[in-house]
Design an enzyme around this catalytic site. Structure first.
Site, PDB file in Angstrom:
ATOM      1  N   ARG A  41       0.816  -1.233   0.000  1.00  0.00           N
ATOM      2  CA  ARG A  41       0.000   0.000   0.000  1.00  0.00           C
ATOM      3  C   ARG A  41       0.840   1.269   0.000  1.00  0.00           C
ATOM      4  NH1 ARG A  41      -2.836  -3.335   3.456  1.00  0.00           N
ATOM      5  NH2 ARG A  41      -4.699  -4.168   2.455  1.00  0.00           N
ATOM      6  N   LYS A  44       3.594  11.945 -10.623  1.00  0.00           N
ATOM      7  CA  LYS A  44       2.692  11.151 -11.461  1.00  0.00           C
ATOM      8  C   LYS A  44       3.416   9.863 -11.806  1.00  0.00           C
ATOM      9  CE  LYS A  44      -0.150  14.557 -13.894  1.00  0.00           C
ATOM     10  NZ  LYS A  44      -0.458  15.148 -15.213  1.00  0.00           N
ATOM     11  N   GLU A  95      10.249  19.346 -24.131  1.00  0.00           N
ATOM     12  CA  GLU A  95       9.653  19.682 -22.827  1.00  0.00           C
ATOM     13  C   GLU A  95      10.311  20.950 -22.259  1.00  0.00           C
ATOM     14  OE1 GLU A  95       6.990  18.320 -21.671  1.00  0.00           O
ATOM     15  OE2 GLU A  95       6.939  16.197 -22.266  1.00  0.00           O
ATOM     16  N   LYS A  98       8.570  23.467 -12.746  1.00  0.00           N
ATOM     17  CA  LYS A  98       7.681  22.328 -12.467  1.00  0.00           C
ATOM     18  C   LYS A  98       7.369  22.275 -10.969  1.00  0.00           C
ATOM     19  CE  LYS A  98       6.027  17.914 -13.455  1.00  0.00           C
ATOM     20  NZ  LYS A  98       6.011  16.733 -14.288  1.00  0.00           N
ATOM     21  N   GLU A 122      -3.540  18.235 -10.183  1.00  0.00           N
ATOM     22  CA  GLU A 122      -4.072  18.746 -11.453  1.00  0.00           C
ATOM     23  C   GLU A 122      -5.572  19.037 -11.414  1.00  0.00           C
ATOM     24  OE1 GLU A 122      -2.193  16.986 -14.978  1.00  0.00           O
ATOM     25  OE2 GLU A 122      -4.002  17.460 -16.102  1.00  0.00           O
ATOM     26  N   ARG A 152      -1.919  22.906 -12.930  1.00  0.00           N
ATOM     27  CA  ARG A 152      -0.977  21.886 -13.431  1.00  0.00           C
ATOM     28  C   ARG A 152      -1.278  21.499 -14.879  1.00  0.00           C
ATOM     29  NH1 ARG A 152       1.652  16.726 -10.201  1.00  0.00           N
ATOM     30  NH2 ARG A 152       2.784  15.884 -11.977  1.00  0.00           N
ATOM     31  N   ASN A 177       0.436  20.442 -19.888  1.00  0.00           N
ATOM     32  CA  ASN A 177       0.003  19.619 -21.017  1.00  0.00           C
ATOM     33  C   ASN A 177      -0.062  20.406 -22.323  1.00  0.00           C
ATOM     34  OD1 ASN A 177      -0.318  17.382 -19.321  1.00  0.00           O
ATOM     35  ND2 ASN A 177      -2.364  18.083 -18.716  1.00  0.00           N
ATOM     36  N   HIS A 210       0.089  18.712 -25.721  1.00  0.00           N
ATOM     37  CA  HIS A 210       0.000  17.272 -25.486  1.00  0.00           C
ATOM     38  C   HIS A 210      -1.277  16.644 -26.054  1.00  0.00           C
ATOM     39  CE1 HIS A 210       3.516  17.927 -23.112  1.00  0.00           C
ATOM     40  NE2 HIS A 210       3.529  16.709 -22.606  1.00  0.00           N
ATOM     41  N   HIS A 231      -0.170  13.570 -27.948  1.00  0.00           N
ATOM     42  CA  HIS A 231      -0.516  12.210 -27.529  1.00  0.00           C
ATOM     43  C   HIS A 231      -1.240  11.470 -28.641  1.00  0.00           C
ATOM     44  CE1 HIS A 231      -0.323  12.974 -22.899  1.00  0.00           C
ATOM     45  NE2 HIS A 231       0.825  12.587 -23.388  1.00  0.00           N
ATOM     46  N   HIS A 271       7.913  10.774 -27.790  1.00  0.00           N
ATOM     47  CA  HIS A 271       6.993  11.702 -27.132  1.00  0.00           C
ATOM     48  C   HIS A 271       7.375  13.167 -27.417  1.00  0.00           C
ATOM     49  CE1 HIS A 271       4.336  13.296 -24.036  1.00  0.00           C
ATOM     50  NE2 HIS A 271       5.365  13.928 -23.496  1.00  0.00           N
TER      51      HIS A 271
HETATM   52  P1  NAD Z   1      12.746   6.148 -21.785  1.00  0.00           P
HETATM   53  O1  NAD Z   1      12.668   5.980 -20.345  1.00  0.00           O
HETATM   54  O2  NAD Z   1      12.182   5.055 -22.651  1.00  0.00           O
HETATM   55  O3  NAD Z   1      14.259   6.391 -22.196  1.00  0.00           O
HETATM   56  C1  NAD Z   1      14.581   6.529 -23.558  1.00  0.00           C
HETATM   57  C2  NAD Z   1      15.689   5.545 -23.980  1.00  0.00           C
HETATM   58  O4  NAD Z   1      16.933   6.051 -23.526  1.00  0.00           O
HETATM   59  C3  NAD Z   1      15.550   4.150 -23.386  1.00  0.00           C
HETATM   60  O5  NAD Z   1      15.958   3.214 -24.358  1.00  0.00           O
HETATM   61  C4  NAD Z   1      16.551   4.157 -22.232  1.00  0.00           C
HETATM   62  O6  NAD Z   1      17.047   2.866 -21.939  1.00  0.00           O
HETATM   63  C5  NAD Z   1      17.628   5.065 -22.769  1.00  0.00           C
HETATM   64  N1  NAD Z   1      18.406   5.794 -21.773  1.00  0.00           N
HETATM   65  C6  NAD Z   1      17.925   6.418 -20.670  1.00  0.00           C
HETATM   66  N2  NAD Z   1      18.894   7.101 -20.077  1.00  0.00           N
HETATM   67  C7  NAD Z   1      20.020   6.907 -20.802  1.00  0.00           C
HETATM   68  C8  NAD Z   1      21.344   7.376 -20.694  1.00  0.00           C
HETATM   69  N3  NAD Z   1      21.711   8.241 -19.758  1.00  0.00           N
HETATM   70  N4  NAD Z   1      22.257   6.951 -21.620  1.00  0.00           N
HETATM   71  C9  NAD Z   1      21.889   6.109 -22.628  1.00  0.00           C
HETATM   72  N5  NAD Z   1      20.624   5.658 -22.797  1.00  0.00           N
HETATM   73  C10 NAD Z   1      19.709   6.058 -21.893  1.00  0.00           C
HETATM   74  O7  NAD Z   1      12.048   7.493 -22.292  1.00  0.00           O
HETATM   75  P2  NAD Z   1      11.869   8.950 -21.650  1.00  0.00           P
HETATM   76  O8  NAD Z   1      11.732   9.846 -22.809  1.00  0.00           O
HETATM   77  O9  NAD Z   1      12.863   9.243 -20.611  1.00  0.00           O
HETATM   78  O10 NAD Z   1      10.465   8.840 -20.906  1.00  0.00           O
HETATM   79  C11 NAD Z   1       9.272   8.599 -21.608  1.00  0.00           C
HETATM   80  C12 NAD Z   1       8.237   8.115 -20.628  1.00  0.00           C
HETATM   81  O11 NAD Z   1       8.027   9.119 -19.643  1.00  0.00           O
HETATM   82  C13 NAD Z   1       6.883   7.839 -21.247  1.00  0.00           C
HETATM   83  O12 NAD Z   1       6.407   6.602 -20.789  1.00  0.00           O
HETATM   84  C14 NAD Z   1       6.010   8.975 -20.736  1.00  0.00           C
HETATM   85  O13 NAD Z   1       4.648   8.585 -20.608  1.00  0.00           O
HETATM   86  C15 NAD Z   1       6.634   9.244 -19.409  1.00  0.00           C
HETATM   87  N6  NAD Z   1       6.381  10.589 -18.876  1.00  0.00           N
HETATM   88  C16 NAD Z   1       5.943  10.706 -17.612  1.00  0.00           C
HETATM   89  C17 NAD Z   1       5.713  11.949 -17.056  1.00  0.00           C
HETATM   90  C18 NAD Z   1       5.287  12.066 -15.626  1.00  0.00           C
HETATM   91  O14 NAD Z   1       4.971  13.171 -15.174  1.00  0.00           O
HETATM   92  N7  NAD Z   1       5.276  10.994 -14.884  1.00  0.00           N
HETATM   93  C19 NAD Z   1       5.947  13.105 -17.804  1.00  0.00           C
HETATM   94  C20 NAD Z   1       6.412  12.977 -19.113  1.00  0.00           C
HETATM   95  C21 NAD Z   1       6.628  11.698 -19.643  1.00  0.00           C
HETATM   96  N1  GLY Z   2       4.027  15.927 -17.309  1.00  0.00           N
HETATM   97  C1  GLY Z   2       2.845  16.586 -16.863  1.00  0.00           C
HETATM   98  C2  GLY Z   2       2.689  16.604 -15.395  1.00  0.00           C
HETATM   99  O1  GLY Z   2       3.528  16.172 -14.655  1.00  0.00           O
HETATM  100  O2  GLY Z   2       1.681  17.070 -14.912  1.00  0.00           O
END
Ligand code: NAD
Ligand code: GLY
Length: 378
Positions: free
Chosen positions: A121, A143, A185, A227, A237, A241, A245, A248, A252, A265
């Site tokens: 939990r 998030k 971003e 942020k 949100e 917040r 987006n 987005h 998306h 993305h």
């Molecule tokens: P990712 O985590 O898939 O990383 C991209 C690629 O880079 C992967 O293949 C990873 O293994 C590689 N990688 C990561 N760090 C590295 C490094 N230092 N050196 C070499 N390779 C490296 O992608 P991302 O763009 O970081 O994240 C995308 C995800 O984030 C999506 O699922 C999206 O929905 C999510 N997201 C979440 C929020 C949130 O607020 N929680 C906000 C924006 C995006």
């Molecule tokens: N990436 C959008 C948020 O964190 O609200």
């Protein structure tokens, strides 16, 4: 090392930003009073590069970590992989005071954060983001979640980390395309919140693209400050917040209709932000000059700003926009900008206008964005 605080009362936490921040993982977790047993969740690409340093730092500070490595890529952000993580966490006898450290990009952060939010939990977690996108966005704000077959991020929680460590040295190994996607971003924060930051990006885009340490420090720190401020005011949100987006809704939908394969993305929201800027020009008086500056900055950062959609793709895009969970009451709500540095949310936008703007983005001026179409063949 720079420190930014996310102010959330008793759940406030620091974001440490600088080269070598990962070596502080153990001491900072100890300072946060976290329990001895922990799990470091990483992926197959990041693990070989940075897990040894993370594990060493934790062990030196007296922690007992287990390493959990998931396949790199968005497909790992699913309930099956979360369930495998739970089993490994239980096998290592993680208990209520234990914690999870997410070492990787946004995929690992969202997945590991969700595992931490739900195991027993909810146990503590810390973020050690290694992509630019994760350092400026996904690791901050709490998030967490996973995807379902029917859509992205459909299962999740708000679960704030206890600590975020942005080690800028890890960005050196990030593939160029991933780095540029993170810049989408970064630019967003300028458009929605800070005109001076936007101007500094226009001036310093070359240093940033070269990943010059000073430029990176300034940029990651400013994005985290913005942020943190937004999240502190509206954690779950209910209002403000939503400005995060910007771009987005269309972004998306572009990711979805190309099956999360053709566009990263950041690339999809680059097009989405240009489209949102054009819509803002029509509905919220964003000056045309500002639209052009926004478009030019994305181009300078090597991000796509045009998309040519066939009729069937436009139909699918409309459906995808309507399915997006940010849609309420059947109308598509947009975040719009009134001028560079300011944005507001909850603007219903007619589909006809979205269509007309996307048609505009489909007619590419000659000689521009040739690489976009080569790379992202629709
Ligand atoms: P990712 O985590 O898939 O990383 C991209 C690629 O880079 C992967 O293949 C990873 O293994 C590689 N990688 C990561 N760090 C590295 C490094 N230092 N050196 C070499 N390779 C490296 O992608 P991302 O763009 O970081 O994240 C995308 C995800 O984030 C999506 O699922 C999206 O929905 C999510 N997201 C979440 C929020 C949130 O607020 N929680 C906000 C924006 C995006
Ligand atoms: N990436 C959008 C948020 O964190 O609200």
């Amino acid at each position: 090392m720079r420190t930014v605080t996310v102010a959330l009362g008793s759940r406030s936490y620091p974001i440490l930003i600088g080269p070598g921040a990962l070596s502080k993982l153990g001491t900072e977790c100890a300072a946060a009073g976290l329990g001895k047993r922990c799990a470091v969740i990483t992926d197959t690409q990041v693990g070989p590069l940075y897990a040894p340093a993370a594990l060493k730092a934790l062990r030196q500070a007296g922690f007992d970590p287990v390493l959990i490595t998931v396949p790199a890529g968005e497909k790992s952000k699913c309930l099956k992989v979360v369930s495998e993580c739970y089993d490994l966490m239980a096998a290592h006898r993680l208990e209520r005071k234990s914690f999870v450290a997410a070492l990787g990009g946004g995929v690992v952060g969202d997945l590991a954060g969700f595992a931490a939010a739900t195991y027993l939990r909810g146990i503590a977690f810390v973020q050690a983001p290694t992509t630019l996108l994760a350092q400026v966005d996904s690791s901050v704000g709490g998030k967490v979640g996973v995807n379902l077959k029917s859509g992205k991020n459909l299962v999740g929680a708000f679960h704030q980390p206890r600590l975020v460590l942005c080690d800028l040295k890890t960005l050196a190994t990030l593939p160029e395309r991933e780095f540029r996607a993170g810049l989408a971003e970064v630019i967003k924060y300028g458009v929605i919140f800070d005109a001076a930051f936007f101007r500094s990006l226009e001036t310093n885009s070359n240093q940033l693209l070269r990943r010059a340490p000073k430029a990176l420090t300034e940029v990651v720190a400013r994005c985290c400050e913005i942020k943190a401020e937004v999240v502190s005011q509206d954690e779950t949100e209910t209002g403000l917040r939503a400005i995060l987006n910007f771009g987005h809704t269309i972004g998306h939908a572009i990711e979805a209709i190309f099956h999360y394969g053709a566009y990263l993305h950041g690339e999809a929201i680059s097009i989405g932000q240009v489209a949102a800027a054009l819509i803002s020009n029509r509905l919220s008086n964003l000056p045309l000059e500002d639209v052009e500056r926004i478009q030019l900055l994305f181009k300078r950062c090597g991000l796509p700003t045009h998309i040519a959609l066939r009729t069937a793709q436009w139909e699918r895009l409309q459906t995808a926009m309507k399915l997006d969970k940010k849609v309420s009451g059947g109308s598509v709500n947009f975040v719009l900008s009134e001028r560079i540095g300011a944005a507001s949310w909850g603007h219903p936008v007619p589909m006809d206008l979205v269509h007309s703007v996307l048609r505009q983005l489909g007619s590419r001026p000659s000689g521009q964005d040739v690489n976009d179409t080569r790379r992202h063949k629709p």
